[in-house]
Enzyme design. Structure first.
Site, short mmCIF file in Angstrom:
data_model
loop_
_atom_site.label_atom_id
_atom_site.label_comp_id
_atom_site.label_asym_id
_atom_site.label_seq_id
_atom_site.Cartn_x
_atom_site.Cartn_y
_atom_site.Cartn_z
N ILE A 26 179.98 6.68 9.86
CA ILE A 26 179.49 5.31 9.76
C ILE A 26 178.00 5.26 10.10
O ILE A 26 177.22 4.54 9.49
CB ILE A 26 180.31 4.37 10.67
CG1 ILE A 26 181.80 4.51 10.33
CG2 ILE A 26 179.87 2.92 10.52
CD1 ILE A 26 182.74 3.92 11.32
N ASP A 63 171.84 12.60 18.05
CA ASP A 63 173.21 13.06 17.81
C ASP A 63 173.36 14.44 18.45
O ASP A 63 172.43 15.25 18.43
CB ASP A 63 173.47 13.16 16.29
CG ASP A 63 174.96 13.06 15.95
OD1 ASP A 63 175.36 12.13 15.23
OD2 ASP A 63 175.73 13.92 16.44
N LEU A 86 175.58 16.55 17.36
CA LEU A 86 176.12 17.36 16.26
C LEU A 86 177.48 17.98 16.60
O LEU A 86 177.89 19.00 16.02
CB LEU A 86 175.12 18.45 15.85
CG LEU A 86 173.75 17.93 15.36
CD1 LEU A 86 172.81 19.11 15.08
CD2 LEU A 86 173.89 17.05 14.12
N SER A 87 178.20 17.35 17.57
CA SER A 87 179.53 17.89 17.92
C SER A 87 180.55 17.55 16.83
O SER A 87 181.59 18.20 16.72
CB SER A 87 180.01 17.29 19.25
OG SER A 87 180.11 15.87 19.15
N LEU A 113 174.03 12.32 25.11
CA LEU A 113 173.63 11.16 25.92
C LEU A 113 174.34 11.12 27.27
O LEU A 113 174.09 10.24 28.09
CB LEU A 113 173.91 9.87 25.15
CG LEU A 113 173.04 9.69 23.89
CD1 LEU A 113 173.66 8.66 22.95
CD2 LEU A 113 171.62 9.30 24.27
N LYS A 171 186.21 10.23 18.81
CA LYS A 171 187.00 9.13 18.22
C LYS A 171 188.35 9.54 17.69
O LYS A 171 189.00 8.80 16.94
CB LYS A 171 186.19 8.49 17.11
CG LYS A 171 185.91 9.42 15.95
CD LYS A 171 185.55 8.60 14.71
CE LYS A 171 185.60 9.47 13.49
NZ LYS A 171 185.49 8.71 12.26
N SER A 223 186.48 -1.09 18.18
CA SER A 223 187.58 -0.79 17.26
C SER A 223 188.71 -1.80 17.42
O SER A 223 188.93 -2.34 18.50
CB SER A 223 188.11 0.63 17.58
OG SER A 223 189.31 0.86 16.89
N TYR A 246 191.47 7.24 23.82
CA TYR A 246 190.37 6.82 22.92
C TYR A 246 190.30 5.30 22.90
O TYR A 246 189.24 4.72 23.15
CB TYR A 246 190.59 7.36 21.50
CG TYR A 246 189.79 6.58 20.49
CD1 TYR A 246 190.40 5.61 19.69
CD2 TYR A 246 188.42 6.77 20.38
CE1 TYR A 246 189.66 4.86 18.79
CE2 TYR A 246 187.68 6.02 19.48
CZ TYR A 246 188.31 5.07 18.69
OH TYR A 246 187.58 4.33 17.81
N LYS A 290 187.31 2.42 24.39
CA LYS A 290 186.69 1.29 23.67
C LYS A 290 186.87 0.00 24.47
O LYS A 290 185.96 -0.81 24.59
CB LYS A 290 187.31 1.14 22.27
CG LYS A 290 186.92 2.24 21.30
CD LYS A 290 185.40 2.29 21.09
CE LYS A 290 184.99 3.42 20.17
NZ LYS A 290 183.51 3.54 20.05
N LEU A 303 194.29 8.63 7.17
CA LEU A 303 195.03 8.58 5.91
C LEU A 303 194.20 8.97 4.70
O LEU A 303 194.58 9.86 3.92
CB LEU A 303 195.60 7.17 5.70
CG LEU A 303 196.31 6.94 4.35
CD1 LEU A 303 197.56 7.81 4.24
CD2 LEU A 303 196.67 5.47 4.17
N GLY A 350 202.46 6.18 18.67
CA GLY A 350 201.24 5.41 18.98
C GLY A 350 200.77 4.51 17.86
O GLY A 350 199.89 3.67 18.05
C1 WQD Z 1 196.32 4.65 8.91
C2 WQD Z 1 197.78 4.53 8.48
C3 WQD Z 1 199.23 6.01 9.70
C4 WQD Z 1 197.65 9.75 8.15
C5 WQD Z 1 192.60 5.13 13.58
C6 WQD Z 1 192.00 4.73 14.89
C7 WQD Z 1 191.00 3.64 14.69
C8 WQD Z 1 189.98 4.10 13.70
C9 WQD Z 1 190.65 4.47 12.38
C10 WQD Z 1 188.02 5.06 14.75
C11 WQD Z 1 198.74 4.58 9.67
C12 WQD Z 1 199.20 6.37 8.21
C13 WQD Z 1 197.86 8.40 8.42
C14 WQD Z 1 198.62 10.48 7.44
C15 WQD Z 1 199.96 8.51 7.26
N1 WQD Z 1 189.27 5.21 14.22
N2 WQD Z 1 198.99 7.81 7.96
N3 WQD Z 1 199.75 9.83 7.01
O1 WQD Z 1 195.57 5.16 13.06
O2 WQD Z 1 195.13 3.02 11.73
O3 WQD Z 1 193.31 4.04 13.05
O4 WQD Z 1 191.59 5.51 12.69
O5 WQD Z 1 187.31 4.11 14.78
O6 WQD Z 1 190.38 3.36 15.92
O7 WQD Z 1 193.04 4.24 15.71
O8 WQD Z 1 194.07 5.17 11.00
O9 WQD Z 1 193.97 6.55 8.98
O10 WQD Z 1 195.02 7.53 11.07
O11 WQD Z 1 196.23 5.76 9.80
O12 WQD Z 1 200.99 7.92 6.85
O13 WQD Z 1 198.51 11.71 7.17
O14 WQD Z 1 198.11 5.68 7.67
O15 WQD Z 1 200.56 6.12 10.20
O16 WQD Z 1 199.83 3.73 9.38
P1 WQD Z 1 194.66 4.33 12.24
P2 WQD Z 1 194.79 6.35 10.21
#
Ligand code: WQD
Length: 342
Positions: free
Chosen positions: A13, A32, A34-35, A60, A86, A126, A151, A155, A202, A299
């Site tokens: 982002i 940054d 760079l991790s 930082l 994150k 978030s 995490y 936040k 995802l 979770g």
């Molecule tokens: C989205 C949906 C999964 C992977 C997290 C952080 C949030 C932000 C974005 C930083 C969920 C499903 C996922 C996969 C799947 N991060 N899924 N198969 O968990 O909503 O949010 O990332 O800012 O703070 O909490 O995002 O993309 O991991 O999951 O079915 O292989 O996709 O169960 O329903 P999430 P995600």
């Protein structure tokens, strides 16, 4: 030319936000460690925006190095603070690393802002602070729920640090932006998300499956009380998100903020299920995605999407890109990585 410090500016982002800042004529300093990103992103930012931002490789968490940064760049007018660990899953394995990195870096920045008279900060927060909201769409005054992960807890604590600091130090002006699910990539396919190892999120997993890097996508559960049983999220294009940061920073630079700690939801206001996202990807790109249904992921919340009224009316910002453009830009980016462009 106003100078803005972007921490984590070679990240996903952050890099998109630097491009938007430079397009608007700001002088950008990236810091940054760079991790979780690569220095080559600077070349791509330059290629897109015609300008190379200043760059300092720095963690930082070191207060002395943080202060030296502010000594060197003595004309900073605002900070956009992305730099943080994150990964939800990783934070459960390494809680102390997450608390130290995410909290101490913010504290060092706030101390330096007071010492060197830099009043303005936009902070990357978030939607995880909401947990599973009782009511949907979720508004900014929904209760913050106990975090599901270290995490998410960092936040929440960072927001509390901002709130308490703004109360104690009236010279500070801060805005927290609560992101929903950032996806997609810049239209040039020169910058995008570069997940390390197996993607946790995802959309990168979908694109890596489509490009043949992964055998098949596991859909974490189809027994939720949602439109099709799979979990629902509010996916937002990363460029829409980046543009919101410029608007928030300018709100502070022009002293249009009403309080010296404000927070806004950044989503589209529309929820999409996992299966709907897969379908949108296949429709946008004409590429099938092999997937199987597996058990729910620990979770995960069942469903969440944003009420964006306040961001629309107070910030004057509204997301403009739909799921189709999110999926087509994510795919173009994935192909550019695989073609060795990256
Ligand atoms: C989205 C949906 C999964 C992977 C997290 C952080 C949030 C932000 C974005 C930083 C969920 C499903 C996922 C996969 C799947 N991060 N899924 N198969 O968990 O909503 O949010 O990332 O800012 O703070 O909490 O995002 O993309 O991991 O999951 O079915 O292989 O996709 O169960 O329903 P999430 P995600």
């Amino acid at each position: 030319m106003k100078q803005i410090l972007v921490t984590g500016g070679t990240g996903y982002i952050g890099s998109h936000t630097v491009v938007e800042l430079q397009k608007k004529g700001y002088d950008v300093v990236i810091v940054d460690d760079l991790s979780n990103s690569e220095k080559s992103v600077l070349d791509r930012i330059e290629k897109i925006s015609g300008k190379r931002p200043h760059f300092e490789e720095l963690n930082l968490v070191d207060p002395i190095k943080t202060n030296q940064l502010f000594e060197k760049y003595s004309n900073l007018e605002a900070i956009i603070h992305f730099a943080a660990f994150k990964a939800v899953g990783e934070s459960v394995q390494k809680p102390l690393a997450y608390y130290q990195n995410n909290l101490v870096s913010l504290i060092n920045l706030l101390n330096a802002m007071r010492t060197y008279d830099v009043p303005n900060m936009v902070f990357s927060s978030s939607c995880t602070v909401y947990g599973q909201p009782d009511n949907l769409p979720v508004t900014e005054n929904a209760p913050v729920q106990p975090a599901e992960s270290p995490y998410g807890n960092t936040k929440q604590i960072c927001e509390e640090i901002l709130r308490d600091s703004a109360k104690a130090y009236p010279e500070l002006n801060t805005i927290a932006l609560r992101y929903f699910n950032p996806v997609g990539a810049h239209e040039t396919a020169l910058i995008g998300e570069l997940p390390k190892g197996v993607p946790q999120n995802l959309v990168p997993f979908i694109t890596q499956t489509a490009v043949g890097l992964r055998d098949e996508l596991s859909v974490f559960g189809d027994d939720y009380s949602t439109v099709d049983g799979s979990a629902v999220r509010d996916y937002i294009h990363v460029v829409d998100l980046a543009q919101a940061h410029i608007i928030a920073a300018e709100r502070l630079l022009e002293k249009r903020n009403e309080e010296n700690y404000e927070f806004f939801n950044l989503g589209t206001g529309t929820g999409s299920s996992v299966l709907q996202v897969i379908n949108a990807f296949e429709e946008a790109n004409g590429i099938p995605v092999k997937y199987k249904i597996v058990d729910r992921r620990e979770g995960d919340v069942e469903q969440i999407w944003a009420d964006t009224t306040i961001a629309n009316e107070v910030l004057g910002w509204k997301a403009s890109k739909g799921l189709n453009e999110m999926m087509s830009s994510a795919w173009a980016w994935e192909k550019s990585i695989r073609e060795g462009d990256c």
